[in-house]
Scaffold this motif. Sequence first.
Motif, PDB file in Angstrom:
ATOM      1  N   MET A   1      25.819 -29.069  76.872  1.00 38.65           N
ATOM      2  CA  MET A   1      25.857 -27.755  77.253  1.00 38.65           C
ATOM      3  C   MET A   1      26.562 -26.955  77.125  1.00 38.65           C
ATOM      4  N   SER A   2      26.789 -26.250  77.346  1.00 38.24           N
ATOM      5  CA  SER A   2      27.987 -24.562  77.095  1.00 38.24           C
ATOM      6  C   SER A   2      28.476 -24.326  78.203  1.00 38.24           C
ATOM      7  N   ALA A   3      29.669 -23.698  77.808  1.00 40.04           N
ATOM      8  CA  ALA A   3      30.595 -23.313  79.276  1.00 40.04           C
ATOM      9  C   ALA A   3      31.163 -22.869  78.767  1.00 40.04           C
ATOM     10  N   ASP A   4      31.809 -21.684  79.668  1.00 39.82           N
ATOM     11  CA  ASP A   4      33.264 -20.896  79.211  1.00 39.82           C
ATOM     12  C   ASP A   4      34.484 -21.551  79.989  1.00 39.82           C
ATOM     13  N   ASP A   5      35.864 -21.427  79.205  1.00 42.12           N
ATOM     14  CA  ASP A   5      36.534 -21.707  79.552  1.00 42.12           C
ATOM     15  C   ASP A   5      37.374 -21.511  81.005  1.00 42.12           C
TER      16      ASP A   5
END
Length: 384
Positions: free
Chosen positions: A190-194
């Motif tokens: 999974m990739s996500a912004d902070d």
Amino acid sequence: MRLGMRRLKRCQLRLLLTCFSALLVIGYWENIDNAFVSHVMSFSYRYLVNSFSFINATLRVSPEDALKYSDRRYLINHEKKCLNEDVLLLLFVKSSSEHFDRRQAIRSTWGNETYIEAKLGIRIRVLFALGLHPNPEHRRTLTTRLLFEDQKYQDLIQQDFIDSFHNLTLKLLLQLAWKETFCPYAQFLMSADDDVFVHVPNMIRYLQLYGRGDHKDLWVGRVHRGSPPIRDKYSKYYVSRDLYPWLAYPDYTPGSGYVLSRDVASRIYRASLSLNASFHIDDVFLGICAKVAEVAPKNHMFFSGEGKAPQHHCIYEQMMTSHGHVNDIYDLWKDAELKSTETESTSPGLMWKIYCTIMKVRLLCLPLLSNTYPCKAAFVHQDL
């Protein structure tokens, strides 16, 4: 005579109005084009043509040129963070050097690996993807703080590229390459912004349900279909016709949050090694790579994309991601965690389902009130 004069005046008035309207259209054509015409054309292109065969022929580069983007030196790395371990989810958070508070908030809430393993019996790994601060003076100061932070938490992955909007594709390549090299057995990436809130308990339940199959062919998020390139030179999303001359992008999921199964992450990574990664919009580049790899995204109603979800207990039942959370992340985690515990201990009754349907209709279906989950999500119950 008077009738003729009236007709002449009417004709003159119509001519003036026509000329004025034409001048307005000419003067504001770029805005009209960006806001409406380009979207209509791109949407038509996506559904009437929809081959995107030009990608293979036009955006491919030699392996040597591709390595210039993907082969970056690691400044901070943890090669054994999840090697040969039974990891369900490798979760990369795209962060900036100076966002210490955001990273700490994530470690204390939805990114708490120890809590997730103790509470849910599932092993995840949460890492923060970083580049270098654009300002050299700040960079020197931040380097010391980052090394101290990493010594304590051992969850930073940093490469030697300037951390800027136009280098987000390099950060995408960092995540794909690290997964392929140092965490090949993780079932999902999974990739996500902070500034994104990830409802990890819901996410894990969804992946476990999906994982009852063969764990393959999953790319899930909020899907954008038929999106046109932005030609407004004042927009940070501006893409020139020289770089991308076509009317529409391939389908893609916003970089704020999406999930790839292990096989899909590998196929997209291999495709990225043959494409021109100077294309700076990372989520669109992901879509381009996926098109080459013959992977299609799956839309999930409770991935918020760029939107911020309404804060309500009925929303937390199915929330996957919500964008735009910094100062409220602790309160949101407390409420979401409480709701998750209640759901585990009791099955929602008919009256609760009716109540939640009414509340979600109010929160999601009224015009201009919400730009996150679609209205039809109000009528879905426990469809993770």
